[in-house]
Write an enzyme that holds these catalytic residues in place. Structure first.
Site, PDB file in Angstrom:
ATOM      1  N   ILE A   1       0.869  -1.165   0.000  1.00 34.31           N
ATOM      2  CA  ILE A   1       0.000   0.000   0.000  1.00 34.31           C
ATOM      3  C   ILE A   1       0.910   1.220   0.000  1.00 34.31           C
ATOM      4  O   ILE A   1       1.732   1.386   0.893  1.00 34.31           O
ATOM      5  CB  ILE A   1      -1.024  -0.045   1.164  1.00 34.31           C
ATOM      6  CG1 ILE A   1      -1.839   1.228   1.234  1.00 34.31           C
ATOM      7  CG2 ILE A   1      -0.423  -0.353   2.500  1.00 34.31           C
ATOM      8  CD1 ILE A   1      -3.129   1.089   0.492  1.00 34.31           C
TER       9      ILE A   1
ATOM     10  N   PHE B   1       9.123   4.688   2.159  1.00 36.76           N
ATOM     11  CA  PHE B   1       8.860   3.796   3.305  1.00 36.76           C
ATOM     12  C   PHE B   1       7.817   2.713   3.007  1.00 36.76           C
ATOM     13  O   PHE B   1       6.990   2.416   3.870  1.00 36.76           O
ATOM     14  CB  PHE B   1       8.336   4.585   4.518  1.00 36.76           C
ATOM     15  CG  PHE B   1       9.159   5.761   4.952  1.00 36.76           C
ATOM     16  CD1 PHE B   1      10.535   5.664   5.077  1.00 36.76           C
ATOM     17  CD2 PHE B   1       8.543   6.971   5.274  1.00 36.76           C
ATOM     18  CE1 PHE B   1      11.284   6.749   5.506  1.00 36.76           C
ATOM     19  CE2 PHE B   1       9.287   8.064   5.707  1.00 36.76           C
ATOM     20  CZ  PHE B   1      10.654   7.956   5.818  1.00 36.76           C
TER      21      PHE B   1
ATOM     22  N   GLU C   1      -6.916  -1.251   9.705  1.00 37.48           N
ATOM     23  CA  GLU C   1      -5.443  -1.147   9.708  1.00 37.48           C
ATOM     24  C   GLU C   1      -4.937  -0.888  11.132  1.00 37.48           C
ATOM     25  O   GLU C   1      -4.023  -1.555  11.620  1.00 37.48           O
ATOM     26  CB  GLU C   1      -5.000  -0.019   8.769  1.00 37.48           C
ATOM     27  CG  GLU C   1      -3.515   0.257   8.865  1.00 37.48           C
ATOM     28  CD  GLU C   1      -2.997   1.256   7.826  1.00 37.48           C
ATOM     29  OE1 GLU C   1      -3.762   1.637   6.919  1.00 37.48           O
ATOM     30  OE2 GLU C   1      -1.830   1.638   7.934  1.00 37.48           O
TER      31      GLU C   1
ATOM     32  N   ARG D   1      18.022 -16.625  35.842  1.00 34.02           N
ATOM     33  CA  ARG D   1      19.230 -15.821  36.122  1.00 34.02           C
ATOM     34  C   ARG D   1      19.278 -15.462  37.609  1.00 34.02           C
ATOM     35  O   ARG D   1      18.253 -15.043  38.178  1.00 34.02           O
ATOM     36  CB  ARG D   1      19.172 -14.543  35.267  1.00 34.02           C
ATOM     37  CG  ARG D   1      20.296 -13.574  35.510  1.00 34.02           C
ATOM     38  CD  ARG D   1      21.531 -13.961  34.751  1.00 34.02           C
ATOM     39  NE  ARG D   1      22.584 -12.962  34.893  1.00 34.02           N
ATOM     40  CZ  ARG D   1      23.803 -13.135  34.418  1.00 34.02           C
ATOM     41  NH1 ARG D   1      24.133 -14.238  33.774  1.00 34.02           N
ATOM     42  NH2 ARG D   1      24.717 -12.190  34.565  1.00 34.02           N
TER      43      ARG D   1
HETATM   44  C1  LIG Z   1       8.992   0.615   8.749  1.00 32.97           C
HETATM   45  C2  LIG Z   1       7.972   1.507   8.105  1.00 32.97           C
HETATM   46  C3  LIG Z   1       7.021   0.960   7.265  1.00 32.97           C
HETATM   47  C4  LIG Z   1       6.092   1.789   6.634  1.00 32.97           C
HETATM   48  N1  LIG Z   1       5.206   1.242   5.727  1.00 32.97           N
HETATM   49  C5  LIG Z   1       4.421   2.052   4.989  1.00 32.97           C
HETATM   50  C6  LIG Z   1       3.618   1.531   3.933  1.00 32.97           C
HETATM   51  O1  LIG Z   1       3.585   0.322   3.681  1.00 32.97           O
HETATM   52  N2  LIG Z   1       2.886   2.395   3.184  1.00 32.97           N
HETATM   53  C7  LIG Z   1       2.888   3.726   3.417  1.00 32.97           C
HETATM   54  O2  LIG Z   1       2.209   4.448   2.706  1.00 32.97           O
HETATM   55  N3  LIG Z   1       3.637   4.266   4.413  1.00 32.97           N
HETATM   56  C8  LIG Z   1       4.413   3.472   5.194  1.00 32.97           C
HETATM   57  N4  LIG Z   1       5.195   3.991   6.190  1.00 32.97           N
HETATM   58  C9  LIG Z   1       5.180   5.431   6.410  1.00 32.97           C
HETATM   59  C10 LIG Z   1       4.478   5.820   7.700  1.00 32.97           C
HETATM   60  O3  LIG Z   1       3.110   5.620   7.578  1.00 32.97           O
HETATM   61  C11 LIG Z   1       4.856   7.285   7.988  1.00 32.97           C
HETATM   62  O4  LIG Z   1       6.231   7.291   8.351  1.00 32.97           O
HETATM   63  C12 LIG Z   1       4.014   7.885   9.088  1.00 32.97           C
HETATM   64  O5  LIG Z   1       2.687   8.065   8.670  1.00 32.97           O
HETATM   65  C13 LIG Z   1       4.562   9.267   9.537  1.00 32.97           C
HETATM   66  O6  LIG Z   1       4.768  10.080   8.452  1.00 32.97           O
HETATM   67  P1  LIG Z   1       6.171  10.829   8.253  1.00 32.97           P
HETATM   68  O7  LIG Z   1       7.253   9.805   8.411  1.00 32.97           O
HETATM   69  O8  LIG Z   1       6.123  11.577   6.983  1.00 32.97           O
HETATM   70  O9  LIG Z   1       6.279  11.818   9.471  1.00 32.97           O
HETATM   71  P2  LIG Z   1       5.706  13.315   9.492  1.00 32.97           P
HETATM   72  O10 LIG Z   1       4.322  13.330   9.014  1.00 32.97           O
HETATM   73  O11 LIG Z   1       6.698  14.201   8.827  1.00 32.97           O
HETATM   74  O12 LIG Z   1       5.745  13.607  11.057  1.00 32.97           O
HETATM   75  C14 LIG Z   1       6.931  13.923  11.763  1.00 32.97           C
HETATM   76  C15 LIG Z   1       6.566  14.149  13.229  1.00 32.97           C
HETATM   77  O13 LIG Z   1       5.650  15.244  13.311  1.00 32.97           O
HETATM   78  C16 LIG Z   1       4.488  14.830  13.998  1.00 32.97           C
HETATM   79  N5  LIG Z   1       3.293  15.481  13.465  1.00 32.97           N
HETATM   80  C17 LIG Z   1       2.855  15.524  12.178  1.00 32.97           C
HETATM   81  N6  LIG Z   1       1.693  16.166  12.106  1.00 32.97           N
HETATM   82  C18 LIG Z   1       1.351  16.512  13.366  1.00 32.97           C
HETATM   83  C19 LIG Z   1       0.242  17.184  13.965  1.00 32.97           C
HETATM   84  N7  LIG Z   1      -0.797  17.591  13.229  1.00 32.97           N
HETATM   85  N8  LIG Z   1       0.253  17.364  15.303  1.00 32.97           N
HETATM   86  C20 LIG Z   1       1.280  16.934  16.081  1.00 32.97           C
HETATM   87  N9  LIG Z   1       2.354  16.306  15.576  1.00 32.97           N
HETATM   88  C21 LIG Z   1       2.390  16.083  14.248  1.00 32.97           C
HETATM   89  C22 LIG Z   1       4.405  13.326  13.783  1.00 32.97           C
HETATM   90  O14 LIG Z   1       3.616  12.698  14.770  1.00 32.97           O
HETATM   91  C23 LIG Z   1       5.876  12.954  13.864  1.00 32.97           C
HETATM   92  O15 LIG Z   1       6.244  12.809  15.205  1.00 32.97           O
HETATM   93  C24 LIG Z   1       6.099   3.177   6.876  1.00 32.97           C
HETATM   94  C25 LIG Z   1       7.050   3.719   7.755  1.00 32.97           C
HETATM   95  C26 LIG Z   1       7.970   2.919   8.359  1.00 32.97           C
HETATM   96  C27 LIG Z   1       9.004   3.548   9.255  1.00 32.97           C
END
Ligand SMILES: Cc1cc2nc3c(=O)[nH]c(=O)nc-3n(C[C@H](O)[C@H](O)[C@H](O)COP(=O)(O)OP(=O)(O)OC[C@H]3O[C@@H](n4cnc5c(N)ncnc54)[C@H](O)[C@@H]3O)c2cc1C
Length: 382
Positions: free
Chosen positions: A123, A156, A245, A271
């Site tokens: 996805i 990701f 999900e 242990r």
């Molecule tokens: C191992 C792994 C597998 C994954 N698999 C998939 C997959 O199969 N398909 C897919 O589509 N994605 C996947 N992802 C992506 C994952 O869903 C995203 O990493 C996640 O949704 C967070 O998005 P971001 O990394 O862009 O962080 P960001 O959105 O940039 O957020 C960064 C930080 O800011 C905070 N933040 C953001 N908005 C707000 C708000 N409104 N209020 C307060 N805090 C906020 C977040 O909580 C976070 O702490 C995967 C990620 C990982 C690490």
């Protein structure tokens, strides 16, 4: 406390599935962690044995059973510490998009292969610039005769390398406001020219999971692969699938808590320090008591939500609560359990070490803890 959620048939299925895992997964997990991927063959074996999408009707290759069979699969995968062989993602997150929103043609084309393991799904929503705020995705899909031309990059993505069928979010309208109305979902398979893989990530945990970038370079997707056949419905579809999900991820967190507690119980009894088992220290017993209490309360809450989910109820809000609380709790449990192992807890050969690394991501993917808190506070404070 005796669980009411599952009946004898589910428990029989659990025994069969456990046997399958013990012969086809457990002996190879260490190697898969080193390889950074699981072999396609194990997917095909899971398919042969009826463990891929068992909830699909028989006419599509499934067994027509309820979501509680998925619950058993998720729990048993966690019980062996598996995080790389992403059956749950395929069975309960990606394929349901095709079942719930696909046209008849799309269902006939893809679902039987999803049951045999011929198709491994992904996805693809997140992008390098945005994960939490999906309205901001930049991947576009422009109509060109009988095709859409997709351009963009996804970040990701679980099953990124192995998948040969991805549900991809792209903008079919970049001007419309609010932006989410311009999002559509596409079924992109390996036969679509221009569908490529980018880098496979080196990660803190989930080493056997092939998380990777996906690249769409003038990727030609048949018009008939627009999910549901209608543009602009993508965001709504994503929102409708989030309950299942997130329930799955929260359940995974509880099952991993139970596993870590079992591993730790065994260790603290064996242990010794200062002439007694580690389990005899009051600090150990009290910490373990707290963790068992957390795990038990989480189990009761998640079972209740699953019951409501299976009955077709909307428990989006409570699911956000469960995802938030359980995915934070599992990290605390991992940390405290590891502490009881002393130096061995820091050693790669000890399962608690890997569990500690693997559990870190649960509060990030599937919607971060902060996003869950936004959902909960918006609903409760209005
Ligand atoms: C191992 C792994 C597998 C994954 N698999 C998939 C997959 O199969 N398909 C897919 O589509 N994605 C996947 N992802 C992506 C994952 O869903 C995203 O990493 C996640 O949704 C967070 O998005 P971001 O990394 O862009 O962080 P960001 O959105 O940039 O957020 C960064 C930080 O800011 C905070 N933040 C953001 N908005 C707000 C708000 N409104 N209020 C307060 N805090 C906020 C977040 O909580 C976070 O702490 C995967 C990620 C990982 C690490």
């Amino acid at each position: 406390m005796k669980r009411r959620l599952l009946n004898e048939d589910h428990e029989m299925f659990r025994q069969q599935f456990r046997k399958f895992l013990n012969s086809e997964v457990v002996p190879y997990q260490e190697q898969w962690e080193k390889d950074g991927i699981v072999p396609r063959e194990v997917w095909l074996k899971a398919g042969e044995n009826g463990y891929l999408c068992p909830w699909l009707p028989e006419e599509y290759g499934g067994s027509g059973v309820d979501f509680l069979y998925s619950v058993v699969i998720i729990e048993e995968m966690a019980a062996i510490g598996n995080v790389g062989f992403a059956i749950n993602l395929h069975n309960d997150i990606a394929v349901p998009y095709i079942w719930n929103f696909g046209t008849d043609e799309q269902k006939k084309k893809y679902l039987p292969g999803c049951c045999t393991g011929e198709y491994i799904t992904a996805i693809a929503m997140s992008e390098a610039n945005t994960g939490s705020d999906l309205q901001e995705i930049k991947t576009t899909a422009v109509k060109d005769g009988d095709y859409y031309i997709l351009n963009g990059q996804k970040a990701f993505i679980s099953n990124g390398i192995l998948n040969n069928l991805a549900v991809v979010a792209a903008k079919t309208d970049t001007k419309i406001q609010p932006q989410y109305k311009g999002m559509s979902l596409f079924l992109v398979d390996d036969s679509c020219p221009g569908y490529k893989r980018g880098q496979q990530y080196e990660k803190m945990g989930f080493h056997s999971q092939d998380t990777a970038e996906l690249i769409f370079e003038d990727c030609r997707v048949p018009k008939s692969n627009l999910l549901g056949g209608e543009e602009g419905k993508g965001f709504g579809m994503l929102a409708m699938e989030l309950q299942q999900e997130r329930l799955g991820i929260a359940l995974e967190a509880v099952a991993h808590m139970n596993r870590m507690l079992a591993i730790t119980k065994e260790y603290i009894h064996s242990r010794t320090a200062f002439g007694q088992p580690i389990s005899a220290f009051q600090n150990t017993r009290f910490k373990m008591a707290e963790m068992y209490t957390t795990a038990e309360m989480c189990q009761v809450f998640i079972d209740r939500l699953i019951e409501e989910h299976v009955a077709g109820k909307n428990v989006d809000l409570e699911t956000a609560m469960a995802k938030c609380f359980m995915c934070e709790s599992v990290k605390t449990v991992a940390d405290q359990c590891l502490q009881f192992f002393g130096g061995y807890g820091f050693m790669e050969e000890y399962p608690i070490c890997r569990a500690y690394r693997d559990m870190r991501v649960l509060s990030i993917y599937g919607g971060t803890t902060e996003i869950m808190k936004e959902i909960i506070s918006k609903a409760k404070l209005k």
